[in-house]
Write a protein that holds these residues in place. Structure first.
Motif, PDB file in Angstrom:
ATOM      1  N   ALA A  72       0.828  -1.203   0.000  1.00 24.16           N
ATOM      2  CA  ALA A  72       0.000   0.000   0.000  1.00 24.16           C
ATOM      3  C   ALA A  72       0.865   1.258   0.000  1.00 24.16           C
ATOM      4  N   ASP A  73       2.034   1.193   0.669  1.00 25.34           N
ATOM      5  CA  ASP A  73       2.924   2.361   0.700  1.00 25.34           C
ATOM      6  C   ASP A  73       3.421   2.707  -0.697  1.00 25.34           C
ATOM      7  N   ARG A  74       3.866   1.692  -1.442  1.00 28.25           N
ATOM      8  CA  ARG A  74       4.389   1.924  -2.799  1.00 28.25           C
ATOM      9  C   ARG A  74       3.299   2.471  -3.712  1.00 28.25           C
ATOM     10  N   LEU A  75       2.111   1.887  -3.653  1.00 31.43           N
ATOM     11  CA  LEU A  75       1.022   2.364  -4.514  1.00 31.43           C
ATOM     12  C   LEU A  75       0.533   3.732  -4.049  1.00 31.43           C
ATOM     13  N   GLY A  76       0.533   3.977  -2.751  1.00 32.38           N
ATOM     14  CA  GLY A  76       0.150   5.291  -2.229  1.00 32.38           C
ATOM     15  C   GLY A  76       1.090   6.373  -2.715  1.00 32.38           C
ATOM     16  N   THR A  77       2.386   6.076  -2.742  1.00 30.86           N
ATOM     17  CA  THR A  77       3.378   7.026  -3.250  1.00 30.86           C
ATOM     18  C   THR A  77       3.134   7.311  -4.725  1.00 30.86           C
ATOM     19  N   ALA A  78       2.831   6.271  -5.500  1.00 30.56           N
ATOM     20  CA  ALA A  78       2.561   6.443  -6.928  1.00 30.56           C
ATOM     21  C   ALA A  78       1.302   7.296  -7.139  1.00 30.56           C
ATOM     22  N   ILE A  79       0.284   7.084  -6.332  1.00 34.85           N
ATOM     23  CA  ILE A  79      -0.945   7.874  -6.451  1.00 34.85           C
ATOM     24  C   ILE A  79      -0.671   9.334  -6.075  1.00 34.85           C
ATOM     25  N   ASP A  80       0.162   9.554  -5.051  1.00 32.70           N
ATOM     26  CA  ASP A  80       0.538  10.932  -4.686  1.00 32.70           C
ATOM     27  C   ASP A  80       1.263  11.617  -5.846  1.00 32.70           C
ATOM     28  N   GLU A  81       2.117  10.872  -6.541  1.00 36.72           N
ATOM     29  CA  GLU A  81       2.821  11.424  -7.691  1.00 36.72           C
ATOM     30  C   GLU A  81       1.842  11.750  -8.822  1.00 36.72           C
ATOM     31  N   TYR A  82       0.829  10.904  -8.988  1.00 37.83           N
ATOM     32  CA  TYR A  82      -0.212  11.167  -9.987  1.00 37.83           C
ATOM     33  C   TYR A  82      -0.944  12.466  -9.649  1.00 37.83           C
ATOM     34  N   VAL A  83      -1.286  12.631  -8.372  1.00 39.66           N
ATOM     35  CA  VAL A  83      -1.986  13.835  -7.926  1.00 39.66           C
ATOM     36  C   VAL A  83      -1.143  15.074  -8.220  1.00 39.66           C
ATOM     37  N   ASP A  84       0.154  15.003  -7.926  1.00 43.32           N
ATOM     38  CA  ASP A  84       1.037  16.149  -8.179  1.00 43.32           C
ATOM     39  C   ASP A  84       1.118  16.484  -9.664  1.00 43.32           C
ATOM     40  N   GLU A  85       1.129  15.461 -10.511  1.00 41.55           N
ATOM     41  CA  GLU A  85       1.293  15.668 -11.944  1.00 41.55           C
ATOM     42  C   GLU A  85      -0.016  16.003 -12.661  1.00 41.55           C
ATOM     43  N   PHE A  86      -1.121  15.333 -12.277  1.00 40.75           N
ATOM     44  CA  PHE A  86      -2.346  15.409 -13.068  1.00 40.75           C
ATOM     45  C   PHE A  86      -3.570  15.949 -12.337  1.00 40.75           C
ATOM     46  N   VAL A  87      -3.439  16.331 -11.061  1.00 37.87           N
ATOM     47  CA  VAL A  87      -4.623  16.808 -10.338  1.00 37.87           C
ATOM     48  C   VAL A  87      -4.406  18.199  -9.739  1.00 37.87           C
ATOM     49  N   ARG A  88      -3.361  18.377  -8.959  1.00 38.76           N
ATOM     50  CA  ARG A  88      -3.129  19.679  -8.317  1.00 38.76           C
ATOM     51  C   ARG A  88      -2.553  20.687  -9.300  1.00 38.76           C
ATOM     52  N   CYS A  89      -3.059  21.921  -9.212  1.00 34.73           N
ATOM     53  CA  CYS A  89      -2.563  23.006 -10.047  1.00 34.73           C
ATOM     54  C   CYS A  89      -1.146  23.368  -9.627  1.00 34.73           C
ATOM     55  N   SER A  90      -0.258  23.514 -10.614  1.00 37.71           N
ATOM     56  CA  SER A  90       1.126  23.852 -10.305  1.00 37.71           C
ATOM     57  C   SER A  90       1.263  25.313  -9.857  1.00 37.71           C
ATOM     58  N   GLU A  91       0.273  26.135 -10.133  1.00 36.66           N
ATOM     59  CA  GLU A  91       0.324  27.547  -9.741  1.00 36.66           C
ATOM     60  C   GLU A  91      -0.248  27.780  -8.353  1.00 36.66           C
ATOM     61  N   CYS A  92      -1.488  27.324  -8.116  1.00 32.75           N
ATOM     62  CA  CYS A  92      -2.150  27.641  -6.835  1.00 32.75           C
ATOM     63  C   CYS A  92      -2.246  26.442  -5.893  1.00 32.75           C
ATOM     64  N   GLY A  93      -1.963  25.246  -6.387  1.00 32.59           N
ATOM     65  CA  GLY A  93      -1.968  24.058  -5.537  1.00 32.59           C
ATOM     66  C   GLY A  93      -3.332  23.446  -5.277  1.00 32.59           C
ATOM     67  N   LEU A  94      -4.384  24.024  -5.815  1.00 34.73           N
ATOM     68  CA  LEU A  94      -5.724  23.485  -5.589  1.00 34.73           C
ATOM     69  C   LEU A  94      -6.019  22.323  -6.542  1.00 34.73           C
ATOM     70  N   PRO A  95      -6.926  21.443  -6.143  1.00 30.69           N
ATOM     71  CA  PRO A  95      -7.253  20.293  -6.985  1.00 30.69           C
ATOM     72  C   PRO A  95      -8.388  20.560  -7.975  1.00 30.69           C
ATOM     73  N   ASP A  96      -8.797  21.804  -8.121  1.00 37.01           N
ATOM     74  CA  ASP A  96      -9.933  22.148  -8.975  1.00 37.01           C
ATOM     75  C   ASP A  96      -9.492  22.237 -10.431  1.00 37.01           C
ATOM     76  N   THR A  97      -9.078  21.100 -10.982  1.00 34.73           N
ATOM     77  CA  THR A  97      -8.509  21.065 -12.324  1.00 34.73           C
ATOM     78  C   THR A  97      -9.227  20.056 -13.193  1.00 34.73           C
ATOM     79  N   ARG A  98      -8.963  20.174 -14.487  1.00 38.75           N
ATOM     80  CA  ARG A  98      -9.425  19.151 -15.430  1.00 38.75           C
ATOM     81  C   ARG A  98      -8.364  18.989 -16.505  1.00 38.75           C
ATOM     82  N   LEU A  99      -8.324  17.803 -17.067  1.00 39.09           N
ATOM     83  CA  LEU A  99      -7.371  17.521 -18.145  1.00 39.09           C
ATOM     84  C   LEU A  99      -8.012  17.883 -19.474  1.00 39.09           C
ATOM     85  N   GLU A 100      -7.238  18.546 -20.327  1.00 37.69           N
ATOM     86  CA  GLU A 100      -7.705  18.911 -21.660  1.00 37.69           C
ATOM     87  C   GLU A 100      -6.647  18.498 -22.669  1.00 37.69           C
ATOM     88  N   ARG A 101      -7.095  17.998 -23.800  1.00 41.24           N
ATOM     89  CA  ARG A 101      -6.162  17.667 -24.867  1.00 41.24           C
ATOM     90  C   ARG A 101      -6.179  18.811 -25.866  1.00 41.24           C
TER      91      ARG A 101
END
Length: 134
Positions: A85-114
């Motif tokens: 669970a620790d290894r997968l939890g770390t991977a999910i945290d990395e996903y959140v940093d890359e694809f969920v949290r805004c790099s400018e304000c840090g909030l999770p109110d984001t969406r992915l756009e192509r």
């Protein structure tokens, strides 16, 4: 209509984004071994909480832990191999940093756009757009 009335109206029509980033908590993955596979029991609820497509999250997890995986009929992720669970939890945290949290304000109110070949993270709180590695 005077300034105070206009300000009150504007405030009432503005979405509530002022909370701290702590309002966004990602549940820990609930994992168990099943033969030679690691099963993430709460995978669907994790994806729902992140607001992301399960296939996208699974693809990231496969790359991060270096294995193959699929989503079974009940919405659980099944990864080939043994992962804690620790290894997968770390991977999910990395996903959140890359694809969920805004790099400018840090909030999770984001969406992915192509946009063409690029995958962008668009923040609905501050309006920032940033490229992701996905």
């Amino acid at each position: 209509m005077d300034y105070d009335d206009m300000l009150d109206r504007a405030m009432s029509e503005t979405p509530d984004i002022e909370g701290s980033s702590e309002r966004f908590e990602v549940p820990d993955p609930e994992v168990r071994q099943e033969g030679n596979a690691t099963v993430v029991e709460n995978f669907q609820s994790l994806c729902d909480r992140l607001g992301r497509e399960p296939d996208h999250v699974l693809q990231f997890l496969q790359t991060e832990v270096g294995t193959s995986a699929h989503i079974d009929e009940s919405g659980r992720a099944r990864l080939t191999g043994s992962f804690g669970a620790d290894r997968l939890g770390t991977a999910i945290d990395e996903y959140v940093d890359e694809f969920v949290r805004c790099s400018e304000c840090g909030l999770p109110d984001t969406r992915l756009e192509r946009e063409g070949d690029a995958l962008l993270l668009r923040c609905e709180a501050c309006g920032a757009r940033s490229a992701t590695s996905g």
